[in-house]
Every structure is written in C-alpha cells, then in structure tokens.
Design an enzyme around this catalytic site. Sequence first.
Site, PDB file in Angstrom:
ATOM      1  N   LYS A  30       0.822  -1.208   0.000  1.00  0.00           N
ATOM      2  CA  LYS A  30       0.000   0.000   0.000  1.00  0.00           C
ATOM      3  C   LYS A  30       0.857   1.261   0.000  1.00  0.00           C
ATOM      4  O   LYS A  30       0.589   2.209  -0.739  1.00  0.00           O
ATOM      5  CB  LYS A  30      -0.915   0.032   1.235  1.00  0.00           C
ATOM      6  CG  LYS A  30      -1.886  -1.105   1.350  1.00  0.00           C
ATOM      7  CD  LYS A  30      -2.887  -0.873   2.462  1.00  0.00           C
ATOM      8  CE  LYS A  30      -2.230  -0.637   3.819  1.00  0.00           C
ATOM      9  NZ  LYS A  30      -1.511  -1.811   4.322  1.00  0.00           N
ATOM     10  N   ARG A  41     -10.380   0.167  10.282  1.00  0.00           N
ATOM     11  CA  ARG A  41     -10.005  -1.232  10.507  1.00  0.00           C
ATOM     12  C   ARG A  41     -11.198  -2.084  10.941  1.00  0.00           C
ATOM     13  O   ARG A  41     -11.105  -3.307  10.944  1.00  0.00           O
ATOM     14  CB  ARG A  41      -8.906  -1.333  11.571  1.00  0.00           C
ATOM     15  CG  ARG A  41      -7.578  -0.720  11.131  1.00  0.00           C
ATOM     16  CD  ARG A  41      -6.525  -0.875  12.213  1.00  0.00           C
ATOM     17  NE  ARG A  41      -5.275  -0.235  11.857  1.00  0.00           N
ATOM     18  CZ  ARG A  41      -4.301  -0.796  11.162  1.00  0.00           C
ATOM     19  NH1 ARG A  41      -4.447  -2.042  10.744  1.00  0.00           N
ATOM     20  NH2 ARG A  41      -3.194  -0.143  10.888  1.00  0.00           N
ATOM     21  N   ARG A  81      12.017  -8.892   5.539  1.00  0.00           N
ATOM     22  CA  ARG A  81      12.446  -7.558   5.950  1.00  0.00           C
ATOM     23  C   ARG A  81      13.628  -7.625   6.923  1.00  0.00           C
ATOM     24  O   ARG A  81      13.671  -8.456   7.817  1.00  0.00           O
ATOM     25  CB  ARG A  81      11.289  -6.806   6.626  1.00  0.00           C
ATOM     26  CG  ARG A  81      10.196  -6.344   5.693  1.00  0.00           C
ATOM     27  CD  ARG A  81       9.082  -5.702   6.491  1.00  0.00           C
ATOM     28  NE  ARG A  81       7.970  -5.268   5.648  1.00  0.00           N
ATOM     29  CZ  ARG A  81       6.805  -4.853   6.118  1.00  0.00           C
ATOM     30  NH1 ARG A  81       6.587  -4.844   7.430  1.00  0.00           N
ATOM     31  NH2 ARG A  81       5.853  -4.461   5.280  1.00  0.00           N
ATOM     32  N   ARG A  98      13.229  -7.779  12.960  1.00  0.00           N
ATOM     33  CA  ARG A  98      12.345  -7.448  14.075  1.00  0.00           C
ATOM     34  C   ARG A  98      11.484  -8.655  14.426  1.00  0.00           C
ATOM     35  O   ARG A  98      11.161  -9.467  13.564  1.00  0.00           O
ATOM     36  CB  ARG A  98      11.420  -6.276  13.710  1.00  0.00           C
ATOM     37  CG  ARG A  98      12.130  -4.959  13.457  1.00  0.00           C
ATOM     38  CD  ARG A  98      11.115  -3.842  13.331  1.00  0.00           C
ATOM     39  NE  ARG A  98      10.026  -4.200  12.431  1.00  0.00           N
ATOM     40  CZ  ARG A  98       8.871  -3.560  12.361  1.00  0.00           C
ATOM     41  NH1 ARG A  98       8.650  -2.528  13.151  1.00  0.00           N
ATOM     42  NH2 ARG A  98       7.931  -3.936  11.507  1.00  0.00           N
ATOM     43  N   ARG A 109      -0.488 -12.282  12.564  1.00  0.00           N
ATOM     44  CA  ARG A 109      -0.937 -10.932  12.199  1.00  0.00           C
ATOM     45  C   ARG A 109      -1.913 -10.988  11.019  1.00  0.00           C
ATOM     46  O   ARG A 109      -2.915 -10.274  10.988  1.00  0.00           O
ATOM     47  CB  ARG A 109       0.272 -10.059  11.837  1.00  0.00           C
ATOM     48  CG  ARG A 109       1.107  -9.619  13.035  1.00  0.00           C
ATOM     49  CD  ARG A 109       2.405  -8.967  12.579  1.00  0.00           C
ATOM     50  NE  ARG A 109       2.170  -7.737  11.823  1.00  0.00           N
ATOM     51  CZ  ARG A 109       3.130  -7.112  11.138  1.00  0.00           C
ATOM     52  NH1 ARG A 109       4.360  -7.621  11.100  1.00  0.00           N
ATOM     53  NH2 ARG A 109       2.857  -5.994  10.490  1.00  0.00           N
TER      54      ARG A 109
END
Length: 311
Positions: free
Chosen positions: A13, A88, A127, A163, A174
């Site tokens: 996004k 959300r 990532r 992370r 998630r």
Amino acid sequence: MRIVLMGAPGSGKGTQAQRLVKQFGIPQISTGDILRQHRKDGTELGKRADAIMAKGLLVDDATMLDIIRDRVAQPDAQNGFILDGFPRTQTQAEGLTKLMNDLGTPLDAVVLFDVSDAELVRRISGRRTCSLCNKVFNIHTAPPSSPATDCVPDSTEHQLFQRKDDEEATVAERLRVYAQQTQPVLSYYSDAGLLRTVRAEGALEEITGRLREALARKSDQKSDQKSDPAPKSAAPAKKRAPKRRPVARKKAKKRSRPAVRRKAKSAVGAVKRKVGAKTAKTRAAARKAVRKVTRAAKRLVGRVRRKSKRR
C-alpha cells in the site's frame, strides 16, 4: 479524489500510495503518523489521545475520527486525499462514512490490495533493518548494497537484524487477525459500491497499471456488469395458433358424452332401486351389478372415442 487504501501488512500500500500522491497531487494520510504528530505538538486531540493511552487503552474511534476531521480540513487535502491505516473495523467505516457525508465530501473509492498469504509471509519475513542507519531492506526484493555506500560513515556493511514482528510465525498470526477484523469492512464497502480489488503481485509497474485501471472504473460489481455487453432484447415470441381438432370429431365427442352419462345414470338408478332389499344376498348382488354396469359404461365410452378418432 478521496481514496481509502486497504490491504494486509506487506501488500504494498505504501509504495503505491506514493505513486498516487505524485499522480493526483493529494496527500497521503496515515492515521498513525497524524496521531503521533498531534501528541508531539501537544494539541488538544494529542492530549486526549495521551490520556487514553496512559491507561493502557487503544485510542477510541471518536478521537480518531476527530483527528481525521482535522487533517482533511487542511488546505492540501481540499482536492482529495489517500487514507491509509483507517478504517479497521465496520464501526470505524460507518463513522468515516458519516463524517465525510457531513463534510459534503464522500469517499470516491476503497482499494483492496489482494496478495496471497504465502507471498505476504515471504515479503514480511524478508524484511531486515540496519542497526546503524535504521534503513529497512528486503532480502528477497530489495537487498542492501555491498559494500554499503548509503550507511553511516566509516561503515562498509549494513548491520542487519530482523524485528520480532517480522518473524514468520508472528506474521502468520498478524495476517489471521487482519483477515478476521477487516472482512466485515470489505463487505460494508462492497455493498456501498465503493470497493475495487487490485491484484498486488507481480512487477511494480504492472501493479501500478492495475491500480489506475481500478480507480478509473466504478466498482468491482459495477465494472463486471459494464464489461459484459448488454443482452439484446429478445424478439417477442410468436404465438402459436391453438391446435384445432376436426369439426366432425368435436361434434361426435360432444354428442357421445350426454348419451353415455344418461345410460350410466339410468343403470346406476336401477341398481339403487334393487338395493332396497335388506338381505346380504341382495346387497352382494347389487354391488356385482354396479361393477358390471360400470365396466359396460367404460367400454361404451372407449368405443365412442375410437369412432371419433377414426372420423
């Protein structure tokens, strides 16, 4: 143009939002960024959010909508905006719709970036963050240069770490939570005719092209209807003339029916008169006579019908 971007973490996004900013000349509004800015500036909204977060609670919908109201009223958002990270939940979506309608600036489009779970896990778990310069890389799609020319002085290599939020197991959870929360929101915008879905896998330029095409059409549902050519109105079906039976056959049948009825009625009447006797023998004989007369009547009807057909 007033656009809401929706998609799971890692759906791209942010990257596509920056391209829309250049194309339309409108700001990207991230609710997380503007909330942090209000808290940093010590505004009334920021203080309200601080008081809520100090209790360990999430900022309520009313406060978030007030923050959005304040942001979209600024001069750079008068021609539109790109909203990222909100809503959300369906309650937030309904609140946002009411807010925009009250302002006289309803939403133009809600874009869903559709990416498979396997691809999302690959993107996010790839990532890496440099502990020296805090730059974010992706070992699959955007690995760091070697030797490092864009890190801190005197460093020839980036010091990368992952992370905890980007670990594969965490990412899968998630995504599960995201899907559970946002499905009602997608249904809400689909029913409102605002939802467009963009397949966000493939080359960056291809995704951008799909995004522009999606914004140019009305909605997923309406677009599908538009793509199908309108069916031509069918010519009125010709009425078939009713089948006509031969006149002779009709007349013969018409003449035969009353005759059969009279004969049958007469025979049944005669039997009923015989049934006046009370003895069991007479009653049995009467039943036998009735059956005989009924069979005779049926045979007579059959003969009449056969004769009428031959005519």
